[in-house]
Write an enzyme that holds these catalytic residues in place. Structure first.
Site, short mmCIF file in Angstrom:
data_model
loop_
_atom_site.label_atom_id
_atom_site.label_comp_id
_atom_site.label_asym_id
_atom_site.label_seq_id
_atom_site.Cartn_x
_atom_site.Cartn_y
_atom_site.Cartn_z
N PRO A 35 107.83 39.77 17.82
CG PRO A 35 108.64 39.75 15.66
CD PRO A 35 107.37 39.66 16.43
CG ASN A 36 113.38 41.21 18.01
OD1 ASN A 36 114.22 40.37 18.30
ND2 ASN A 36 113.02 41.46 16.77
NE ARG B 252 113.68 45.62 19.65
CZ ARG B 252 112.53 45.67 19.02
NH1 ARG B 252 111.40 45.59 19.70
NH2 ARG B 252 112.47 45.80 17.74
CE1 TYR C 28 110.40 49.88 19.68
CE2 TYR C 28 112.71 49.21 19.68
CZ TYR C 28 111.53 49.44 19.00
OH TYR C 28 111.45 49.21 17.64
CG ASN D 165 103.98 46.18 19.70
OD1 ASN D 165 104.25 46.10 18.50
ND2 ASN D 165 104.70 46.88 20.55
CB ALA E 183 109.61 43.25 12.75
CG HIS F 5 106.48 47.31 9.69
ND1 HIS F 5 105.63 48.35 9.96
CD2 HIS F 5 107.31 47.23 10.79
CE1 HIS F 5 105.92 48.87 11.14
NE2 HIS F 5 106.94 48.21 11.66
CG ASP G 200 94.97 36.92 5.34
OD1 ASP G 200 94.53 38.04 5.03
OD2 ASP G 200 95.57 36.18 4.54
CD GLU H 128 98.83 48.57 13.85
OE1 GLU H 128 97.76 48.63 13.21
OE2 GLU H 128 99.94 48.82 13.35
CG HIS I 241 103.22 50.21 16.45
ND1 HIS I 241 103.79 48.98 16.18
CD2 HIS I 241 102.15 50.32 15.64
CE1 HIS I 241 103.08 48.38 15.24
NE2 HIS I 241 102.08 49.16 14.90
CB ILE I 242 106.73 50.95 22.36
CG1 ILE I 242 106.04 49.74 23.02
CG2 ILE I 242 107.51 51.76 23.39
CD1 ILE I 242 107.00 48.62 23.39
CB SER I 243 108.86 53.59 18.59
OG SER I 243 108.53 52.71 17.53
NE ARG J 54 111.92 53.41 15.08
CZ ARG J 54 111.95 52.17 15.59
NH1 ARG J 54 110.88 51.68 16.20
NH2 ARG J 54 113.04 51.44 15.50
NE ARG K 181 111.71 50.79 12.38
CZ ARG K 181 112.14 49.58 12.76
NH1 ARG K 181 111.30 48.65 13.14
NH2 ARG K 181 113.44 49.30 12.77
C1 DQA Z 1 107.30 48.41 17.33
C2 DQA Z 1 107.70 49.14 16.04
C3 DQA Z 1 108.14 48.15 14.97
O1 DQA Z 1 108.49 48.85 13.78
C4 DQA Z 1 109.34 47.37 15.44
O2 DQA Z 1 109.71 46.40 14.48
C5 DQA Z 1 109.15 46.77 16.78
C6 DQA Z 1 108.41 47.49 17.81
C7 DQA Z 1 106.97 49.39 18.47
O3 DQA Z 1 106.39 48.93 19.47
O4 DQA Z 1 107.31 50.57 18.41
O5 DQA Z 1 109.69 45.71 17.06
O6 DQA Z 1 106.13 47.65 17.07
#
Ligand code: DQA
Length: 145
Positions: free
Chosen positions: A10-11, A18, A23, A74, A77, A80, A87, A98, A100-102, A107, A111
């Site tokens: 998501p997002n 964003r 990011y 990725n 959210a 978490h 599963d 896995e 994560h950009i950040s 943080r 997270r």
């Molecule tokens: C994220 C980190 C997550 O905590 C966050 O909810 C995201 C992006 C990242 O790519 O850093 O939406 O997965």
């Protein structure tokens, strides 16, 4: 041809717009283009998807378990919160990375925990959008070994 899935939660459709201070300014289309170049060079078919819906991500993971040799995800959210995504990944007998950009560990404390990590062969966080490239290169290395 072997198929690799790159899944985004998501997002991440808003990447580039964003919270760019976290990011960056690259869009998800930019990330896809770079991943496609790397996959093409390695002779891999790339399936690149994004959804804001948990069930859609799970359906793609189910697809991947039938026809892919690796997954890069990725989960955003859902990382978490989603036991359901964990599963689904647990049913896949293939390398899973896995991304994560950040740097999630720098943080908010919510997270710091990832359900998805329990299914991941490797985790990349805090390398910006380059994390996708790094994960893909690692996956290719494993596939060639
Ligand atoms: C994220 C980190 C997550 O905590 C966050 O909810 C995201 C992006 C990242 O790519 O850093 O939406 O997965």
């Amino acid at each position: 041809m072997q198929t690799v899935y790159v899944l985004n939660g998501p997002n991440l459709n808003l990447l580039g717009k964003r919270q760019p201070e976290i990011y960056g300014y690259e869009t998800l289309a930019d990330v896809e283009a770079t991943c496609r170049e790397i996959a093409d060079d390695a002779g891999l078919t790339l399936k690149f998807h994004q959804s804001n819906a948990e069930h859609q991500l799970i359906d793609w993971i189910h697809e991947a378990r039938e026809d892919a040799v690796g997954i890069i995800i990725n989960p955003a959210a859902y990382t978490h919160t989603s036991v359901a995504i964990l599963d689904a990944l647990k049913t896949c007998d293939m390398p899973i990375f896995e991304v994560h950009i950040s740097n999630v560990h720098q943080r908010e404390s919510f997270r710091h925990h990832s359900y998805v990590s329990l299914a991941a062969s490797g985790v990349i966080a805090g390398c910006g959008t380059q994390g996708y490239e790094l994960a893909l290169h690692r996956l290719i290395r494993l596939l060639q070994a």
